[in-house]
Design an enzyme around this catalytic site. Structure first.
Site, PDB file in Angstrom:
ATOM      1  N   SER A  51       0.990  -1.345   0.147  1.00  0.00           N
ATOM      2  CA  SER A  51       0.197  -0.089   0.163  1.00  0.00           C
ATOM      3  C   SER A  51       0.952   1.214   0.124  1.00  0.00           C
ATOM      4  CB  SER A  51      -0.932  -0.210   1.278  1.00  0.00           C
ATOM      5  OG  SER A  51      -1.839  -1.124   1.402  1.00  0.00           O
TER       6      SER A  51
HETATM    7  N1  SAH Z   1      -0.614  -4.440   3.654  1.00  0.00           N
HETATM    8  C1  SAH Z   1      -0.163  -5.029   2.936  1.00  0.00           C
HETATM    9  C2  SAH Z   1      -1.076  -5.071   1.693  1.00  0.00           C
HETATM   10  C3  SAH Z   1      -0.934  -6.460   0.555  1.00  0.00           C
HETATM   11  S1  SAH Z   1      -1.992  -6.334  -0.507  1.00  0.00           S
HETATM   12  C4  SAH Z   1       1.402  -4.583   2.275  1.00  0.00           C
HETATM   13  O1  SAH Z   1       1.390  -3.215   2.291  1.00  0.00           O
HETATM   14  O2  SAH Z   1       2.128  -5.343   1.726  1.00  0.00           O
HETATM   15  C5  SAH Z   1      -3.370  -7.416   0.204  1.00  0.00           C
HETATM   16  C6  SAH Z   1      -2.773  -8.609   0.937  1.00  0.00           C
HETATM   17  O3  SAH Z   1      -3.872  -9.276   1.200  1.00  0.00           O
HETATM   18  C7  SAH Z   1      -2.274  -9.638  -0.296  1.00  0.00           C
HETATM   19  O4  SAH Z   1      -0.936 -10.036   0.329  1.00  0.00           O
HETATM   20  C8  SAH Z   1      -3.197 -10.724  -0.411  1.00  0.00           C
HETATM   21  O5  SAH Z   1      -2.441 -12.001  -0.536  1.00  0.00           O
HETATM   22  C9  SAH Z   1      -3.744 -10.716   1.031  1.00  0.00           C
HETATM   23  N2  SAH Z   1      -5.099 -11.450   1.214  1.00  0.00           N
HETATM   24  C10 SAH Z   1      -6.070 -11.304   0.294  1.00  0.00           C
HETATM   25  N3  SAH Z   1      -7.142 -11.877   0.543  1.00  0.00           N
HETATM   26  C11 SAH Z   1      -6.748 -12.466   1.696  1.00  0.00           C
HETATM   27  C12 SAH Z   1      -7.486 -13.459   2.718  1.00  0.00           C
HETATM   28  N4  SAH Z   1      -8.575 -14.088   2.594  1.00  0.00           N
HETATM   29  N5  SAH Z   1      -6.739 -13.907   3.849  1.00  0.00           N
HETATM   30  C13 SAH Z   1      -5.558 -13.356   4.147  1.00  0.00           C
HETATM   31  N6  SAH Z   1      -4.741 -12.525   3.353  1.00  0.00           N
HETATM   32  C14 SAH Z   1      -5.492 -12.048   2.081  1.00  0.00           C
END
Ligand code: SAH
Length: 204
Positions: A51
């Site tokens: 993000s």
């Molecule tokens: N805060 C993180 C955001 C990553 S993007 C950063 O800044 O790096 C969102 C993340 O949510 C991804 O890594 C994706 O794999 C995860 N995600 C999506 N659906 C999910 C679920 N049902 N359970 C756990 N993680 C999930």
């Protein structure tokens, strides 16, 4: 980066100080490290993104809510590269963070250990139902977008607790749900852009 966040309206000095103290370039691939402090979302493999600094600042500021309620135990759904997790670890006693993509989590586990962050519990699972076995949380943050919050997740938000998440599908908005003595109160805020919350887990 911190100066720009201030200009962009992030006011919580605790959040700004924490974000200024965490080396964000260590959370992206080396080839992108020079861009780590720009206000952009960057790829972190497996089709996911870290993000943008503003998004992290805004969500953390909303979760902290000026510090009026203590954040002892917080759940994060969507660990990704772990930058948001590291920010949370500095303002919360215990962070529980769930990620569905195994290899992403393995990399993040190493990264957080190398940074000496020890109050984070990482779990490889589909986090959409939360972690009912851990009990109730003072804060819940989701970093992937969903159309509606499941009841089981709401039930894990302690009274006086706050949930911050992106809601919607095509158009997405940051939302806050406060668990008050009168019930759950939802507030819809800024328009945002997140990857979707997906079901199931990926092992490799
Ligand atoms: N805060 C993180 C955001 C990553 S993007 C950063 O800044 O790096 C969102 C993340 O949510 C991804 O890594 C994706 O794999 C995860 N995600 C999506 N659906 C999910 C679920 N049902 N359970 C756990 N993680 C999930």
């Amino acid at each position: 980066m911190v100066e720009r966040l201030r200009e962009q309206g992030i006011k919580d000095e605790v959040v700004l100080a924490v974000m200024g103290s965490i080396p964000r370039h260590l959370f992206v691939e080396e080839a992108l490290a020079s861009r780590a402090y720009e206000d952009v979302a960057l790829p972190i493999n497996y089709g996911q993104t870290i993000s943008s600094p503003w998004t992290v600042g805004r969500m953390t500021e909303l979760l902290r809510n000026g510090g009026i309620n203590p954040l002892r135990k917080v759940l994060e759904i969507g660990t990704g590269c772990g930058y948001q997790t590291a920010v949370l670890a500095k303002i919360v006693n215990e962070v529980y963070s769930v990620e569905r993509i195994g290899p992403l989590l393995t990399r993040t586990r190493i990264r957080l250990r190398e940074l000496g962050i020890r109050n984070v519990h990482l779990k490889h699972a589909d986090g959409i139902q939360g972690l009912p076995e851990i009990g109730s949380f003072d804060g819940i943050m989701m970093t992937a977008v969903i159309p509606e919050i499941p009841e089981t997740l709401l039930a894990q938000l302690a009274v006086n607790g706050r949930m911050v998440f992106p809601k919607g599908s095509k158009k997405q908005y940051l939302c806050v749900i406060d668990h008050t003595l009168e019930g759950f109160v939802e507030t819809v805020l800024d328009e945002v852009m997140f990857v979707p919350m997906l079901p199931g887990i990926i092992n490799r």
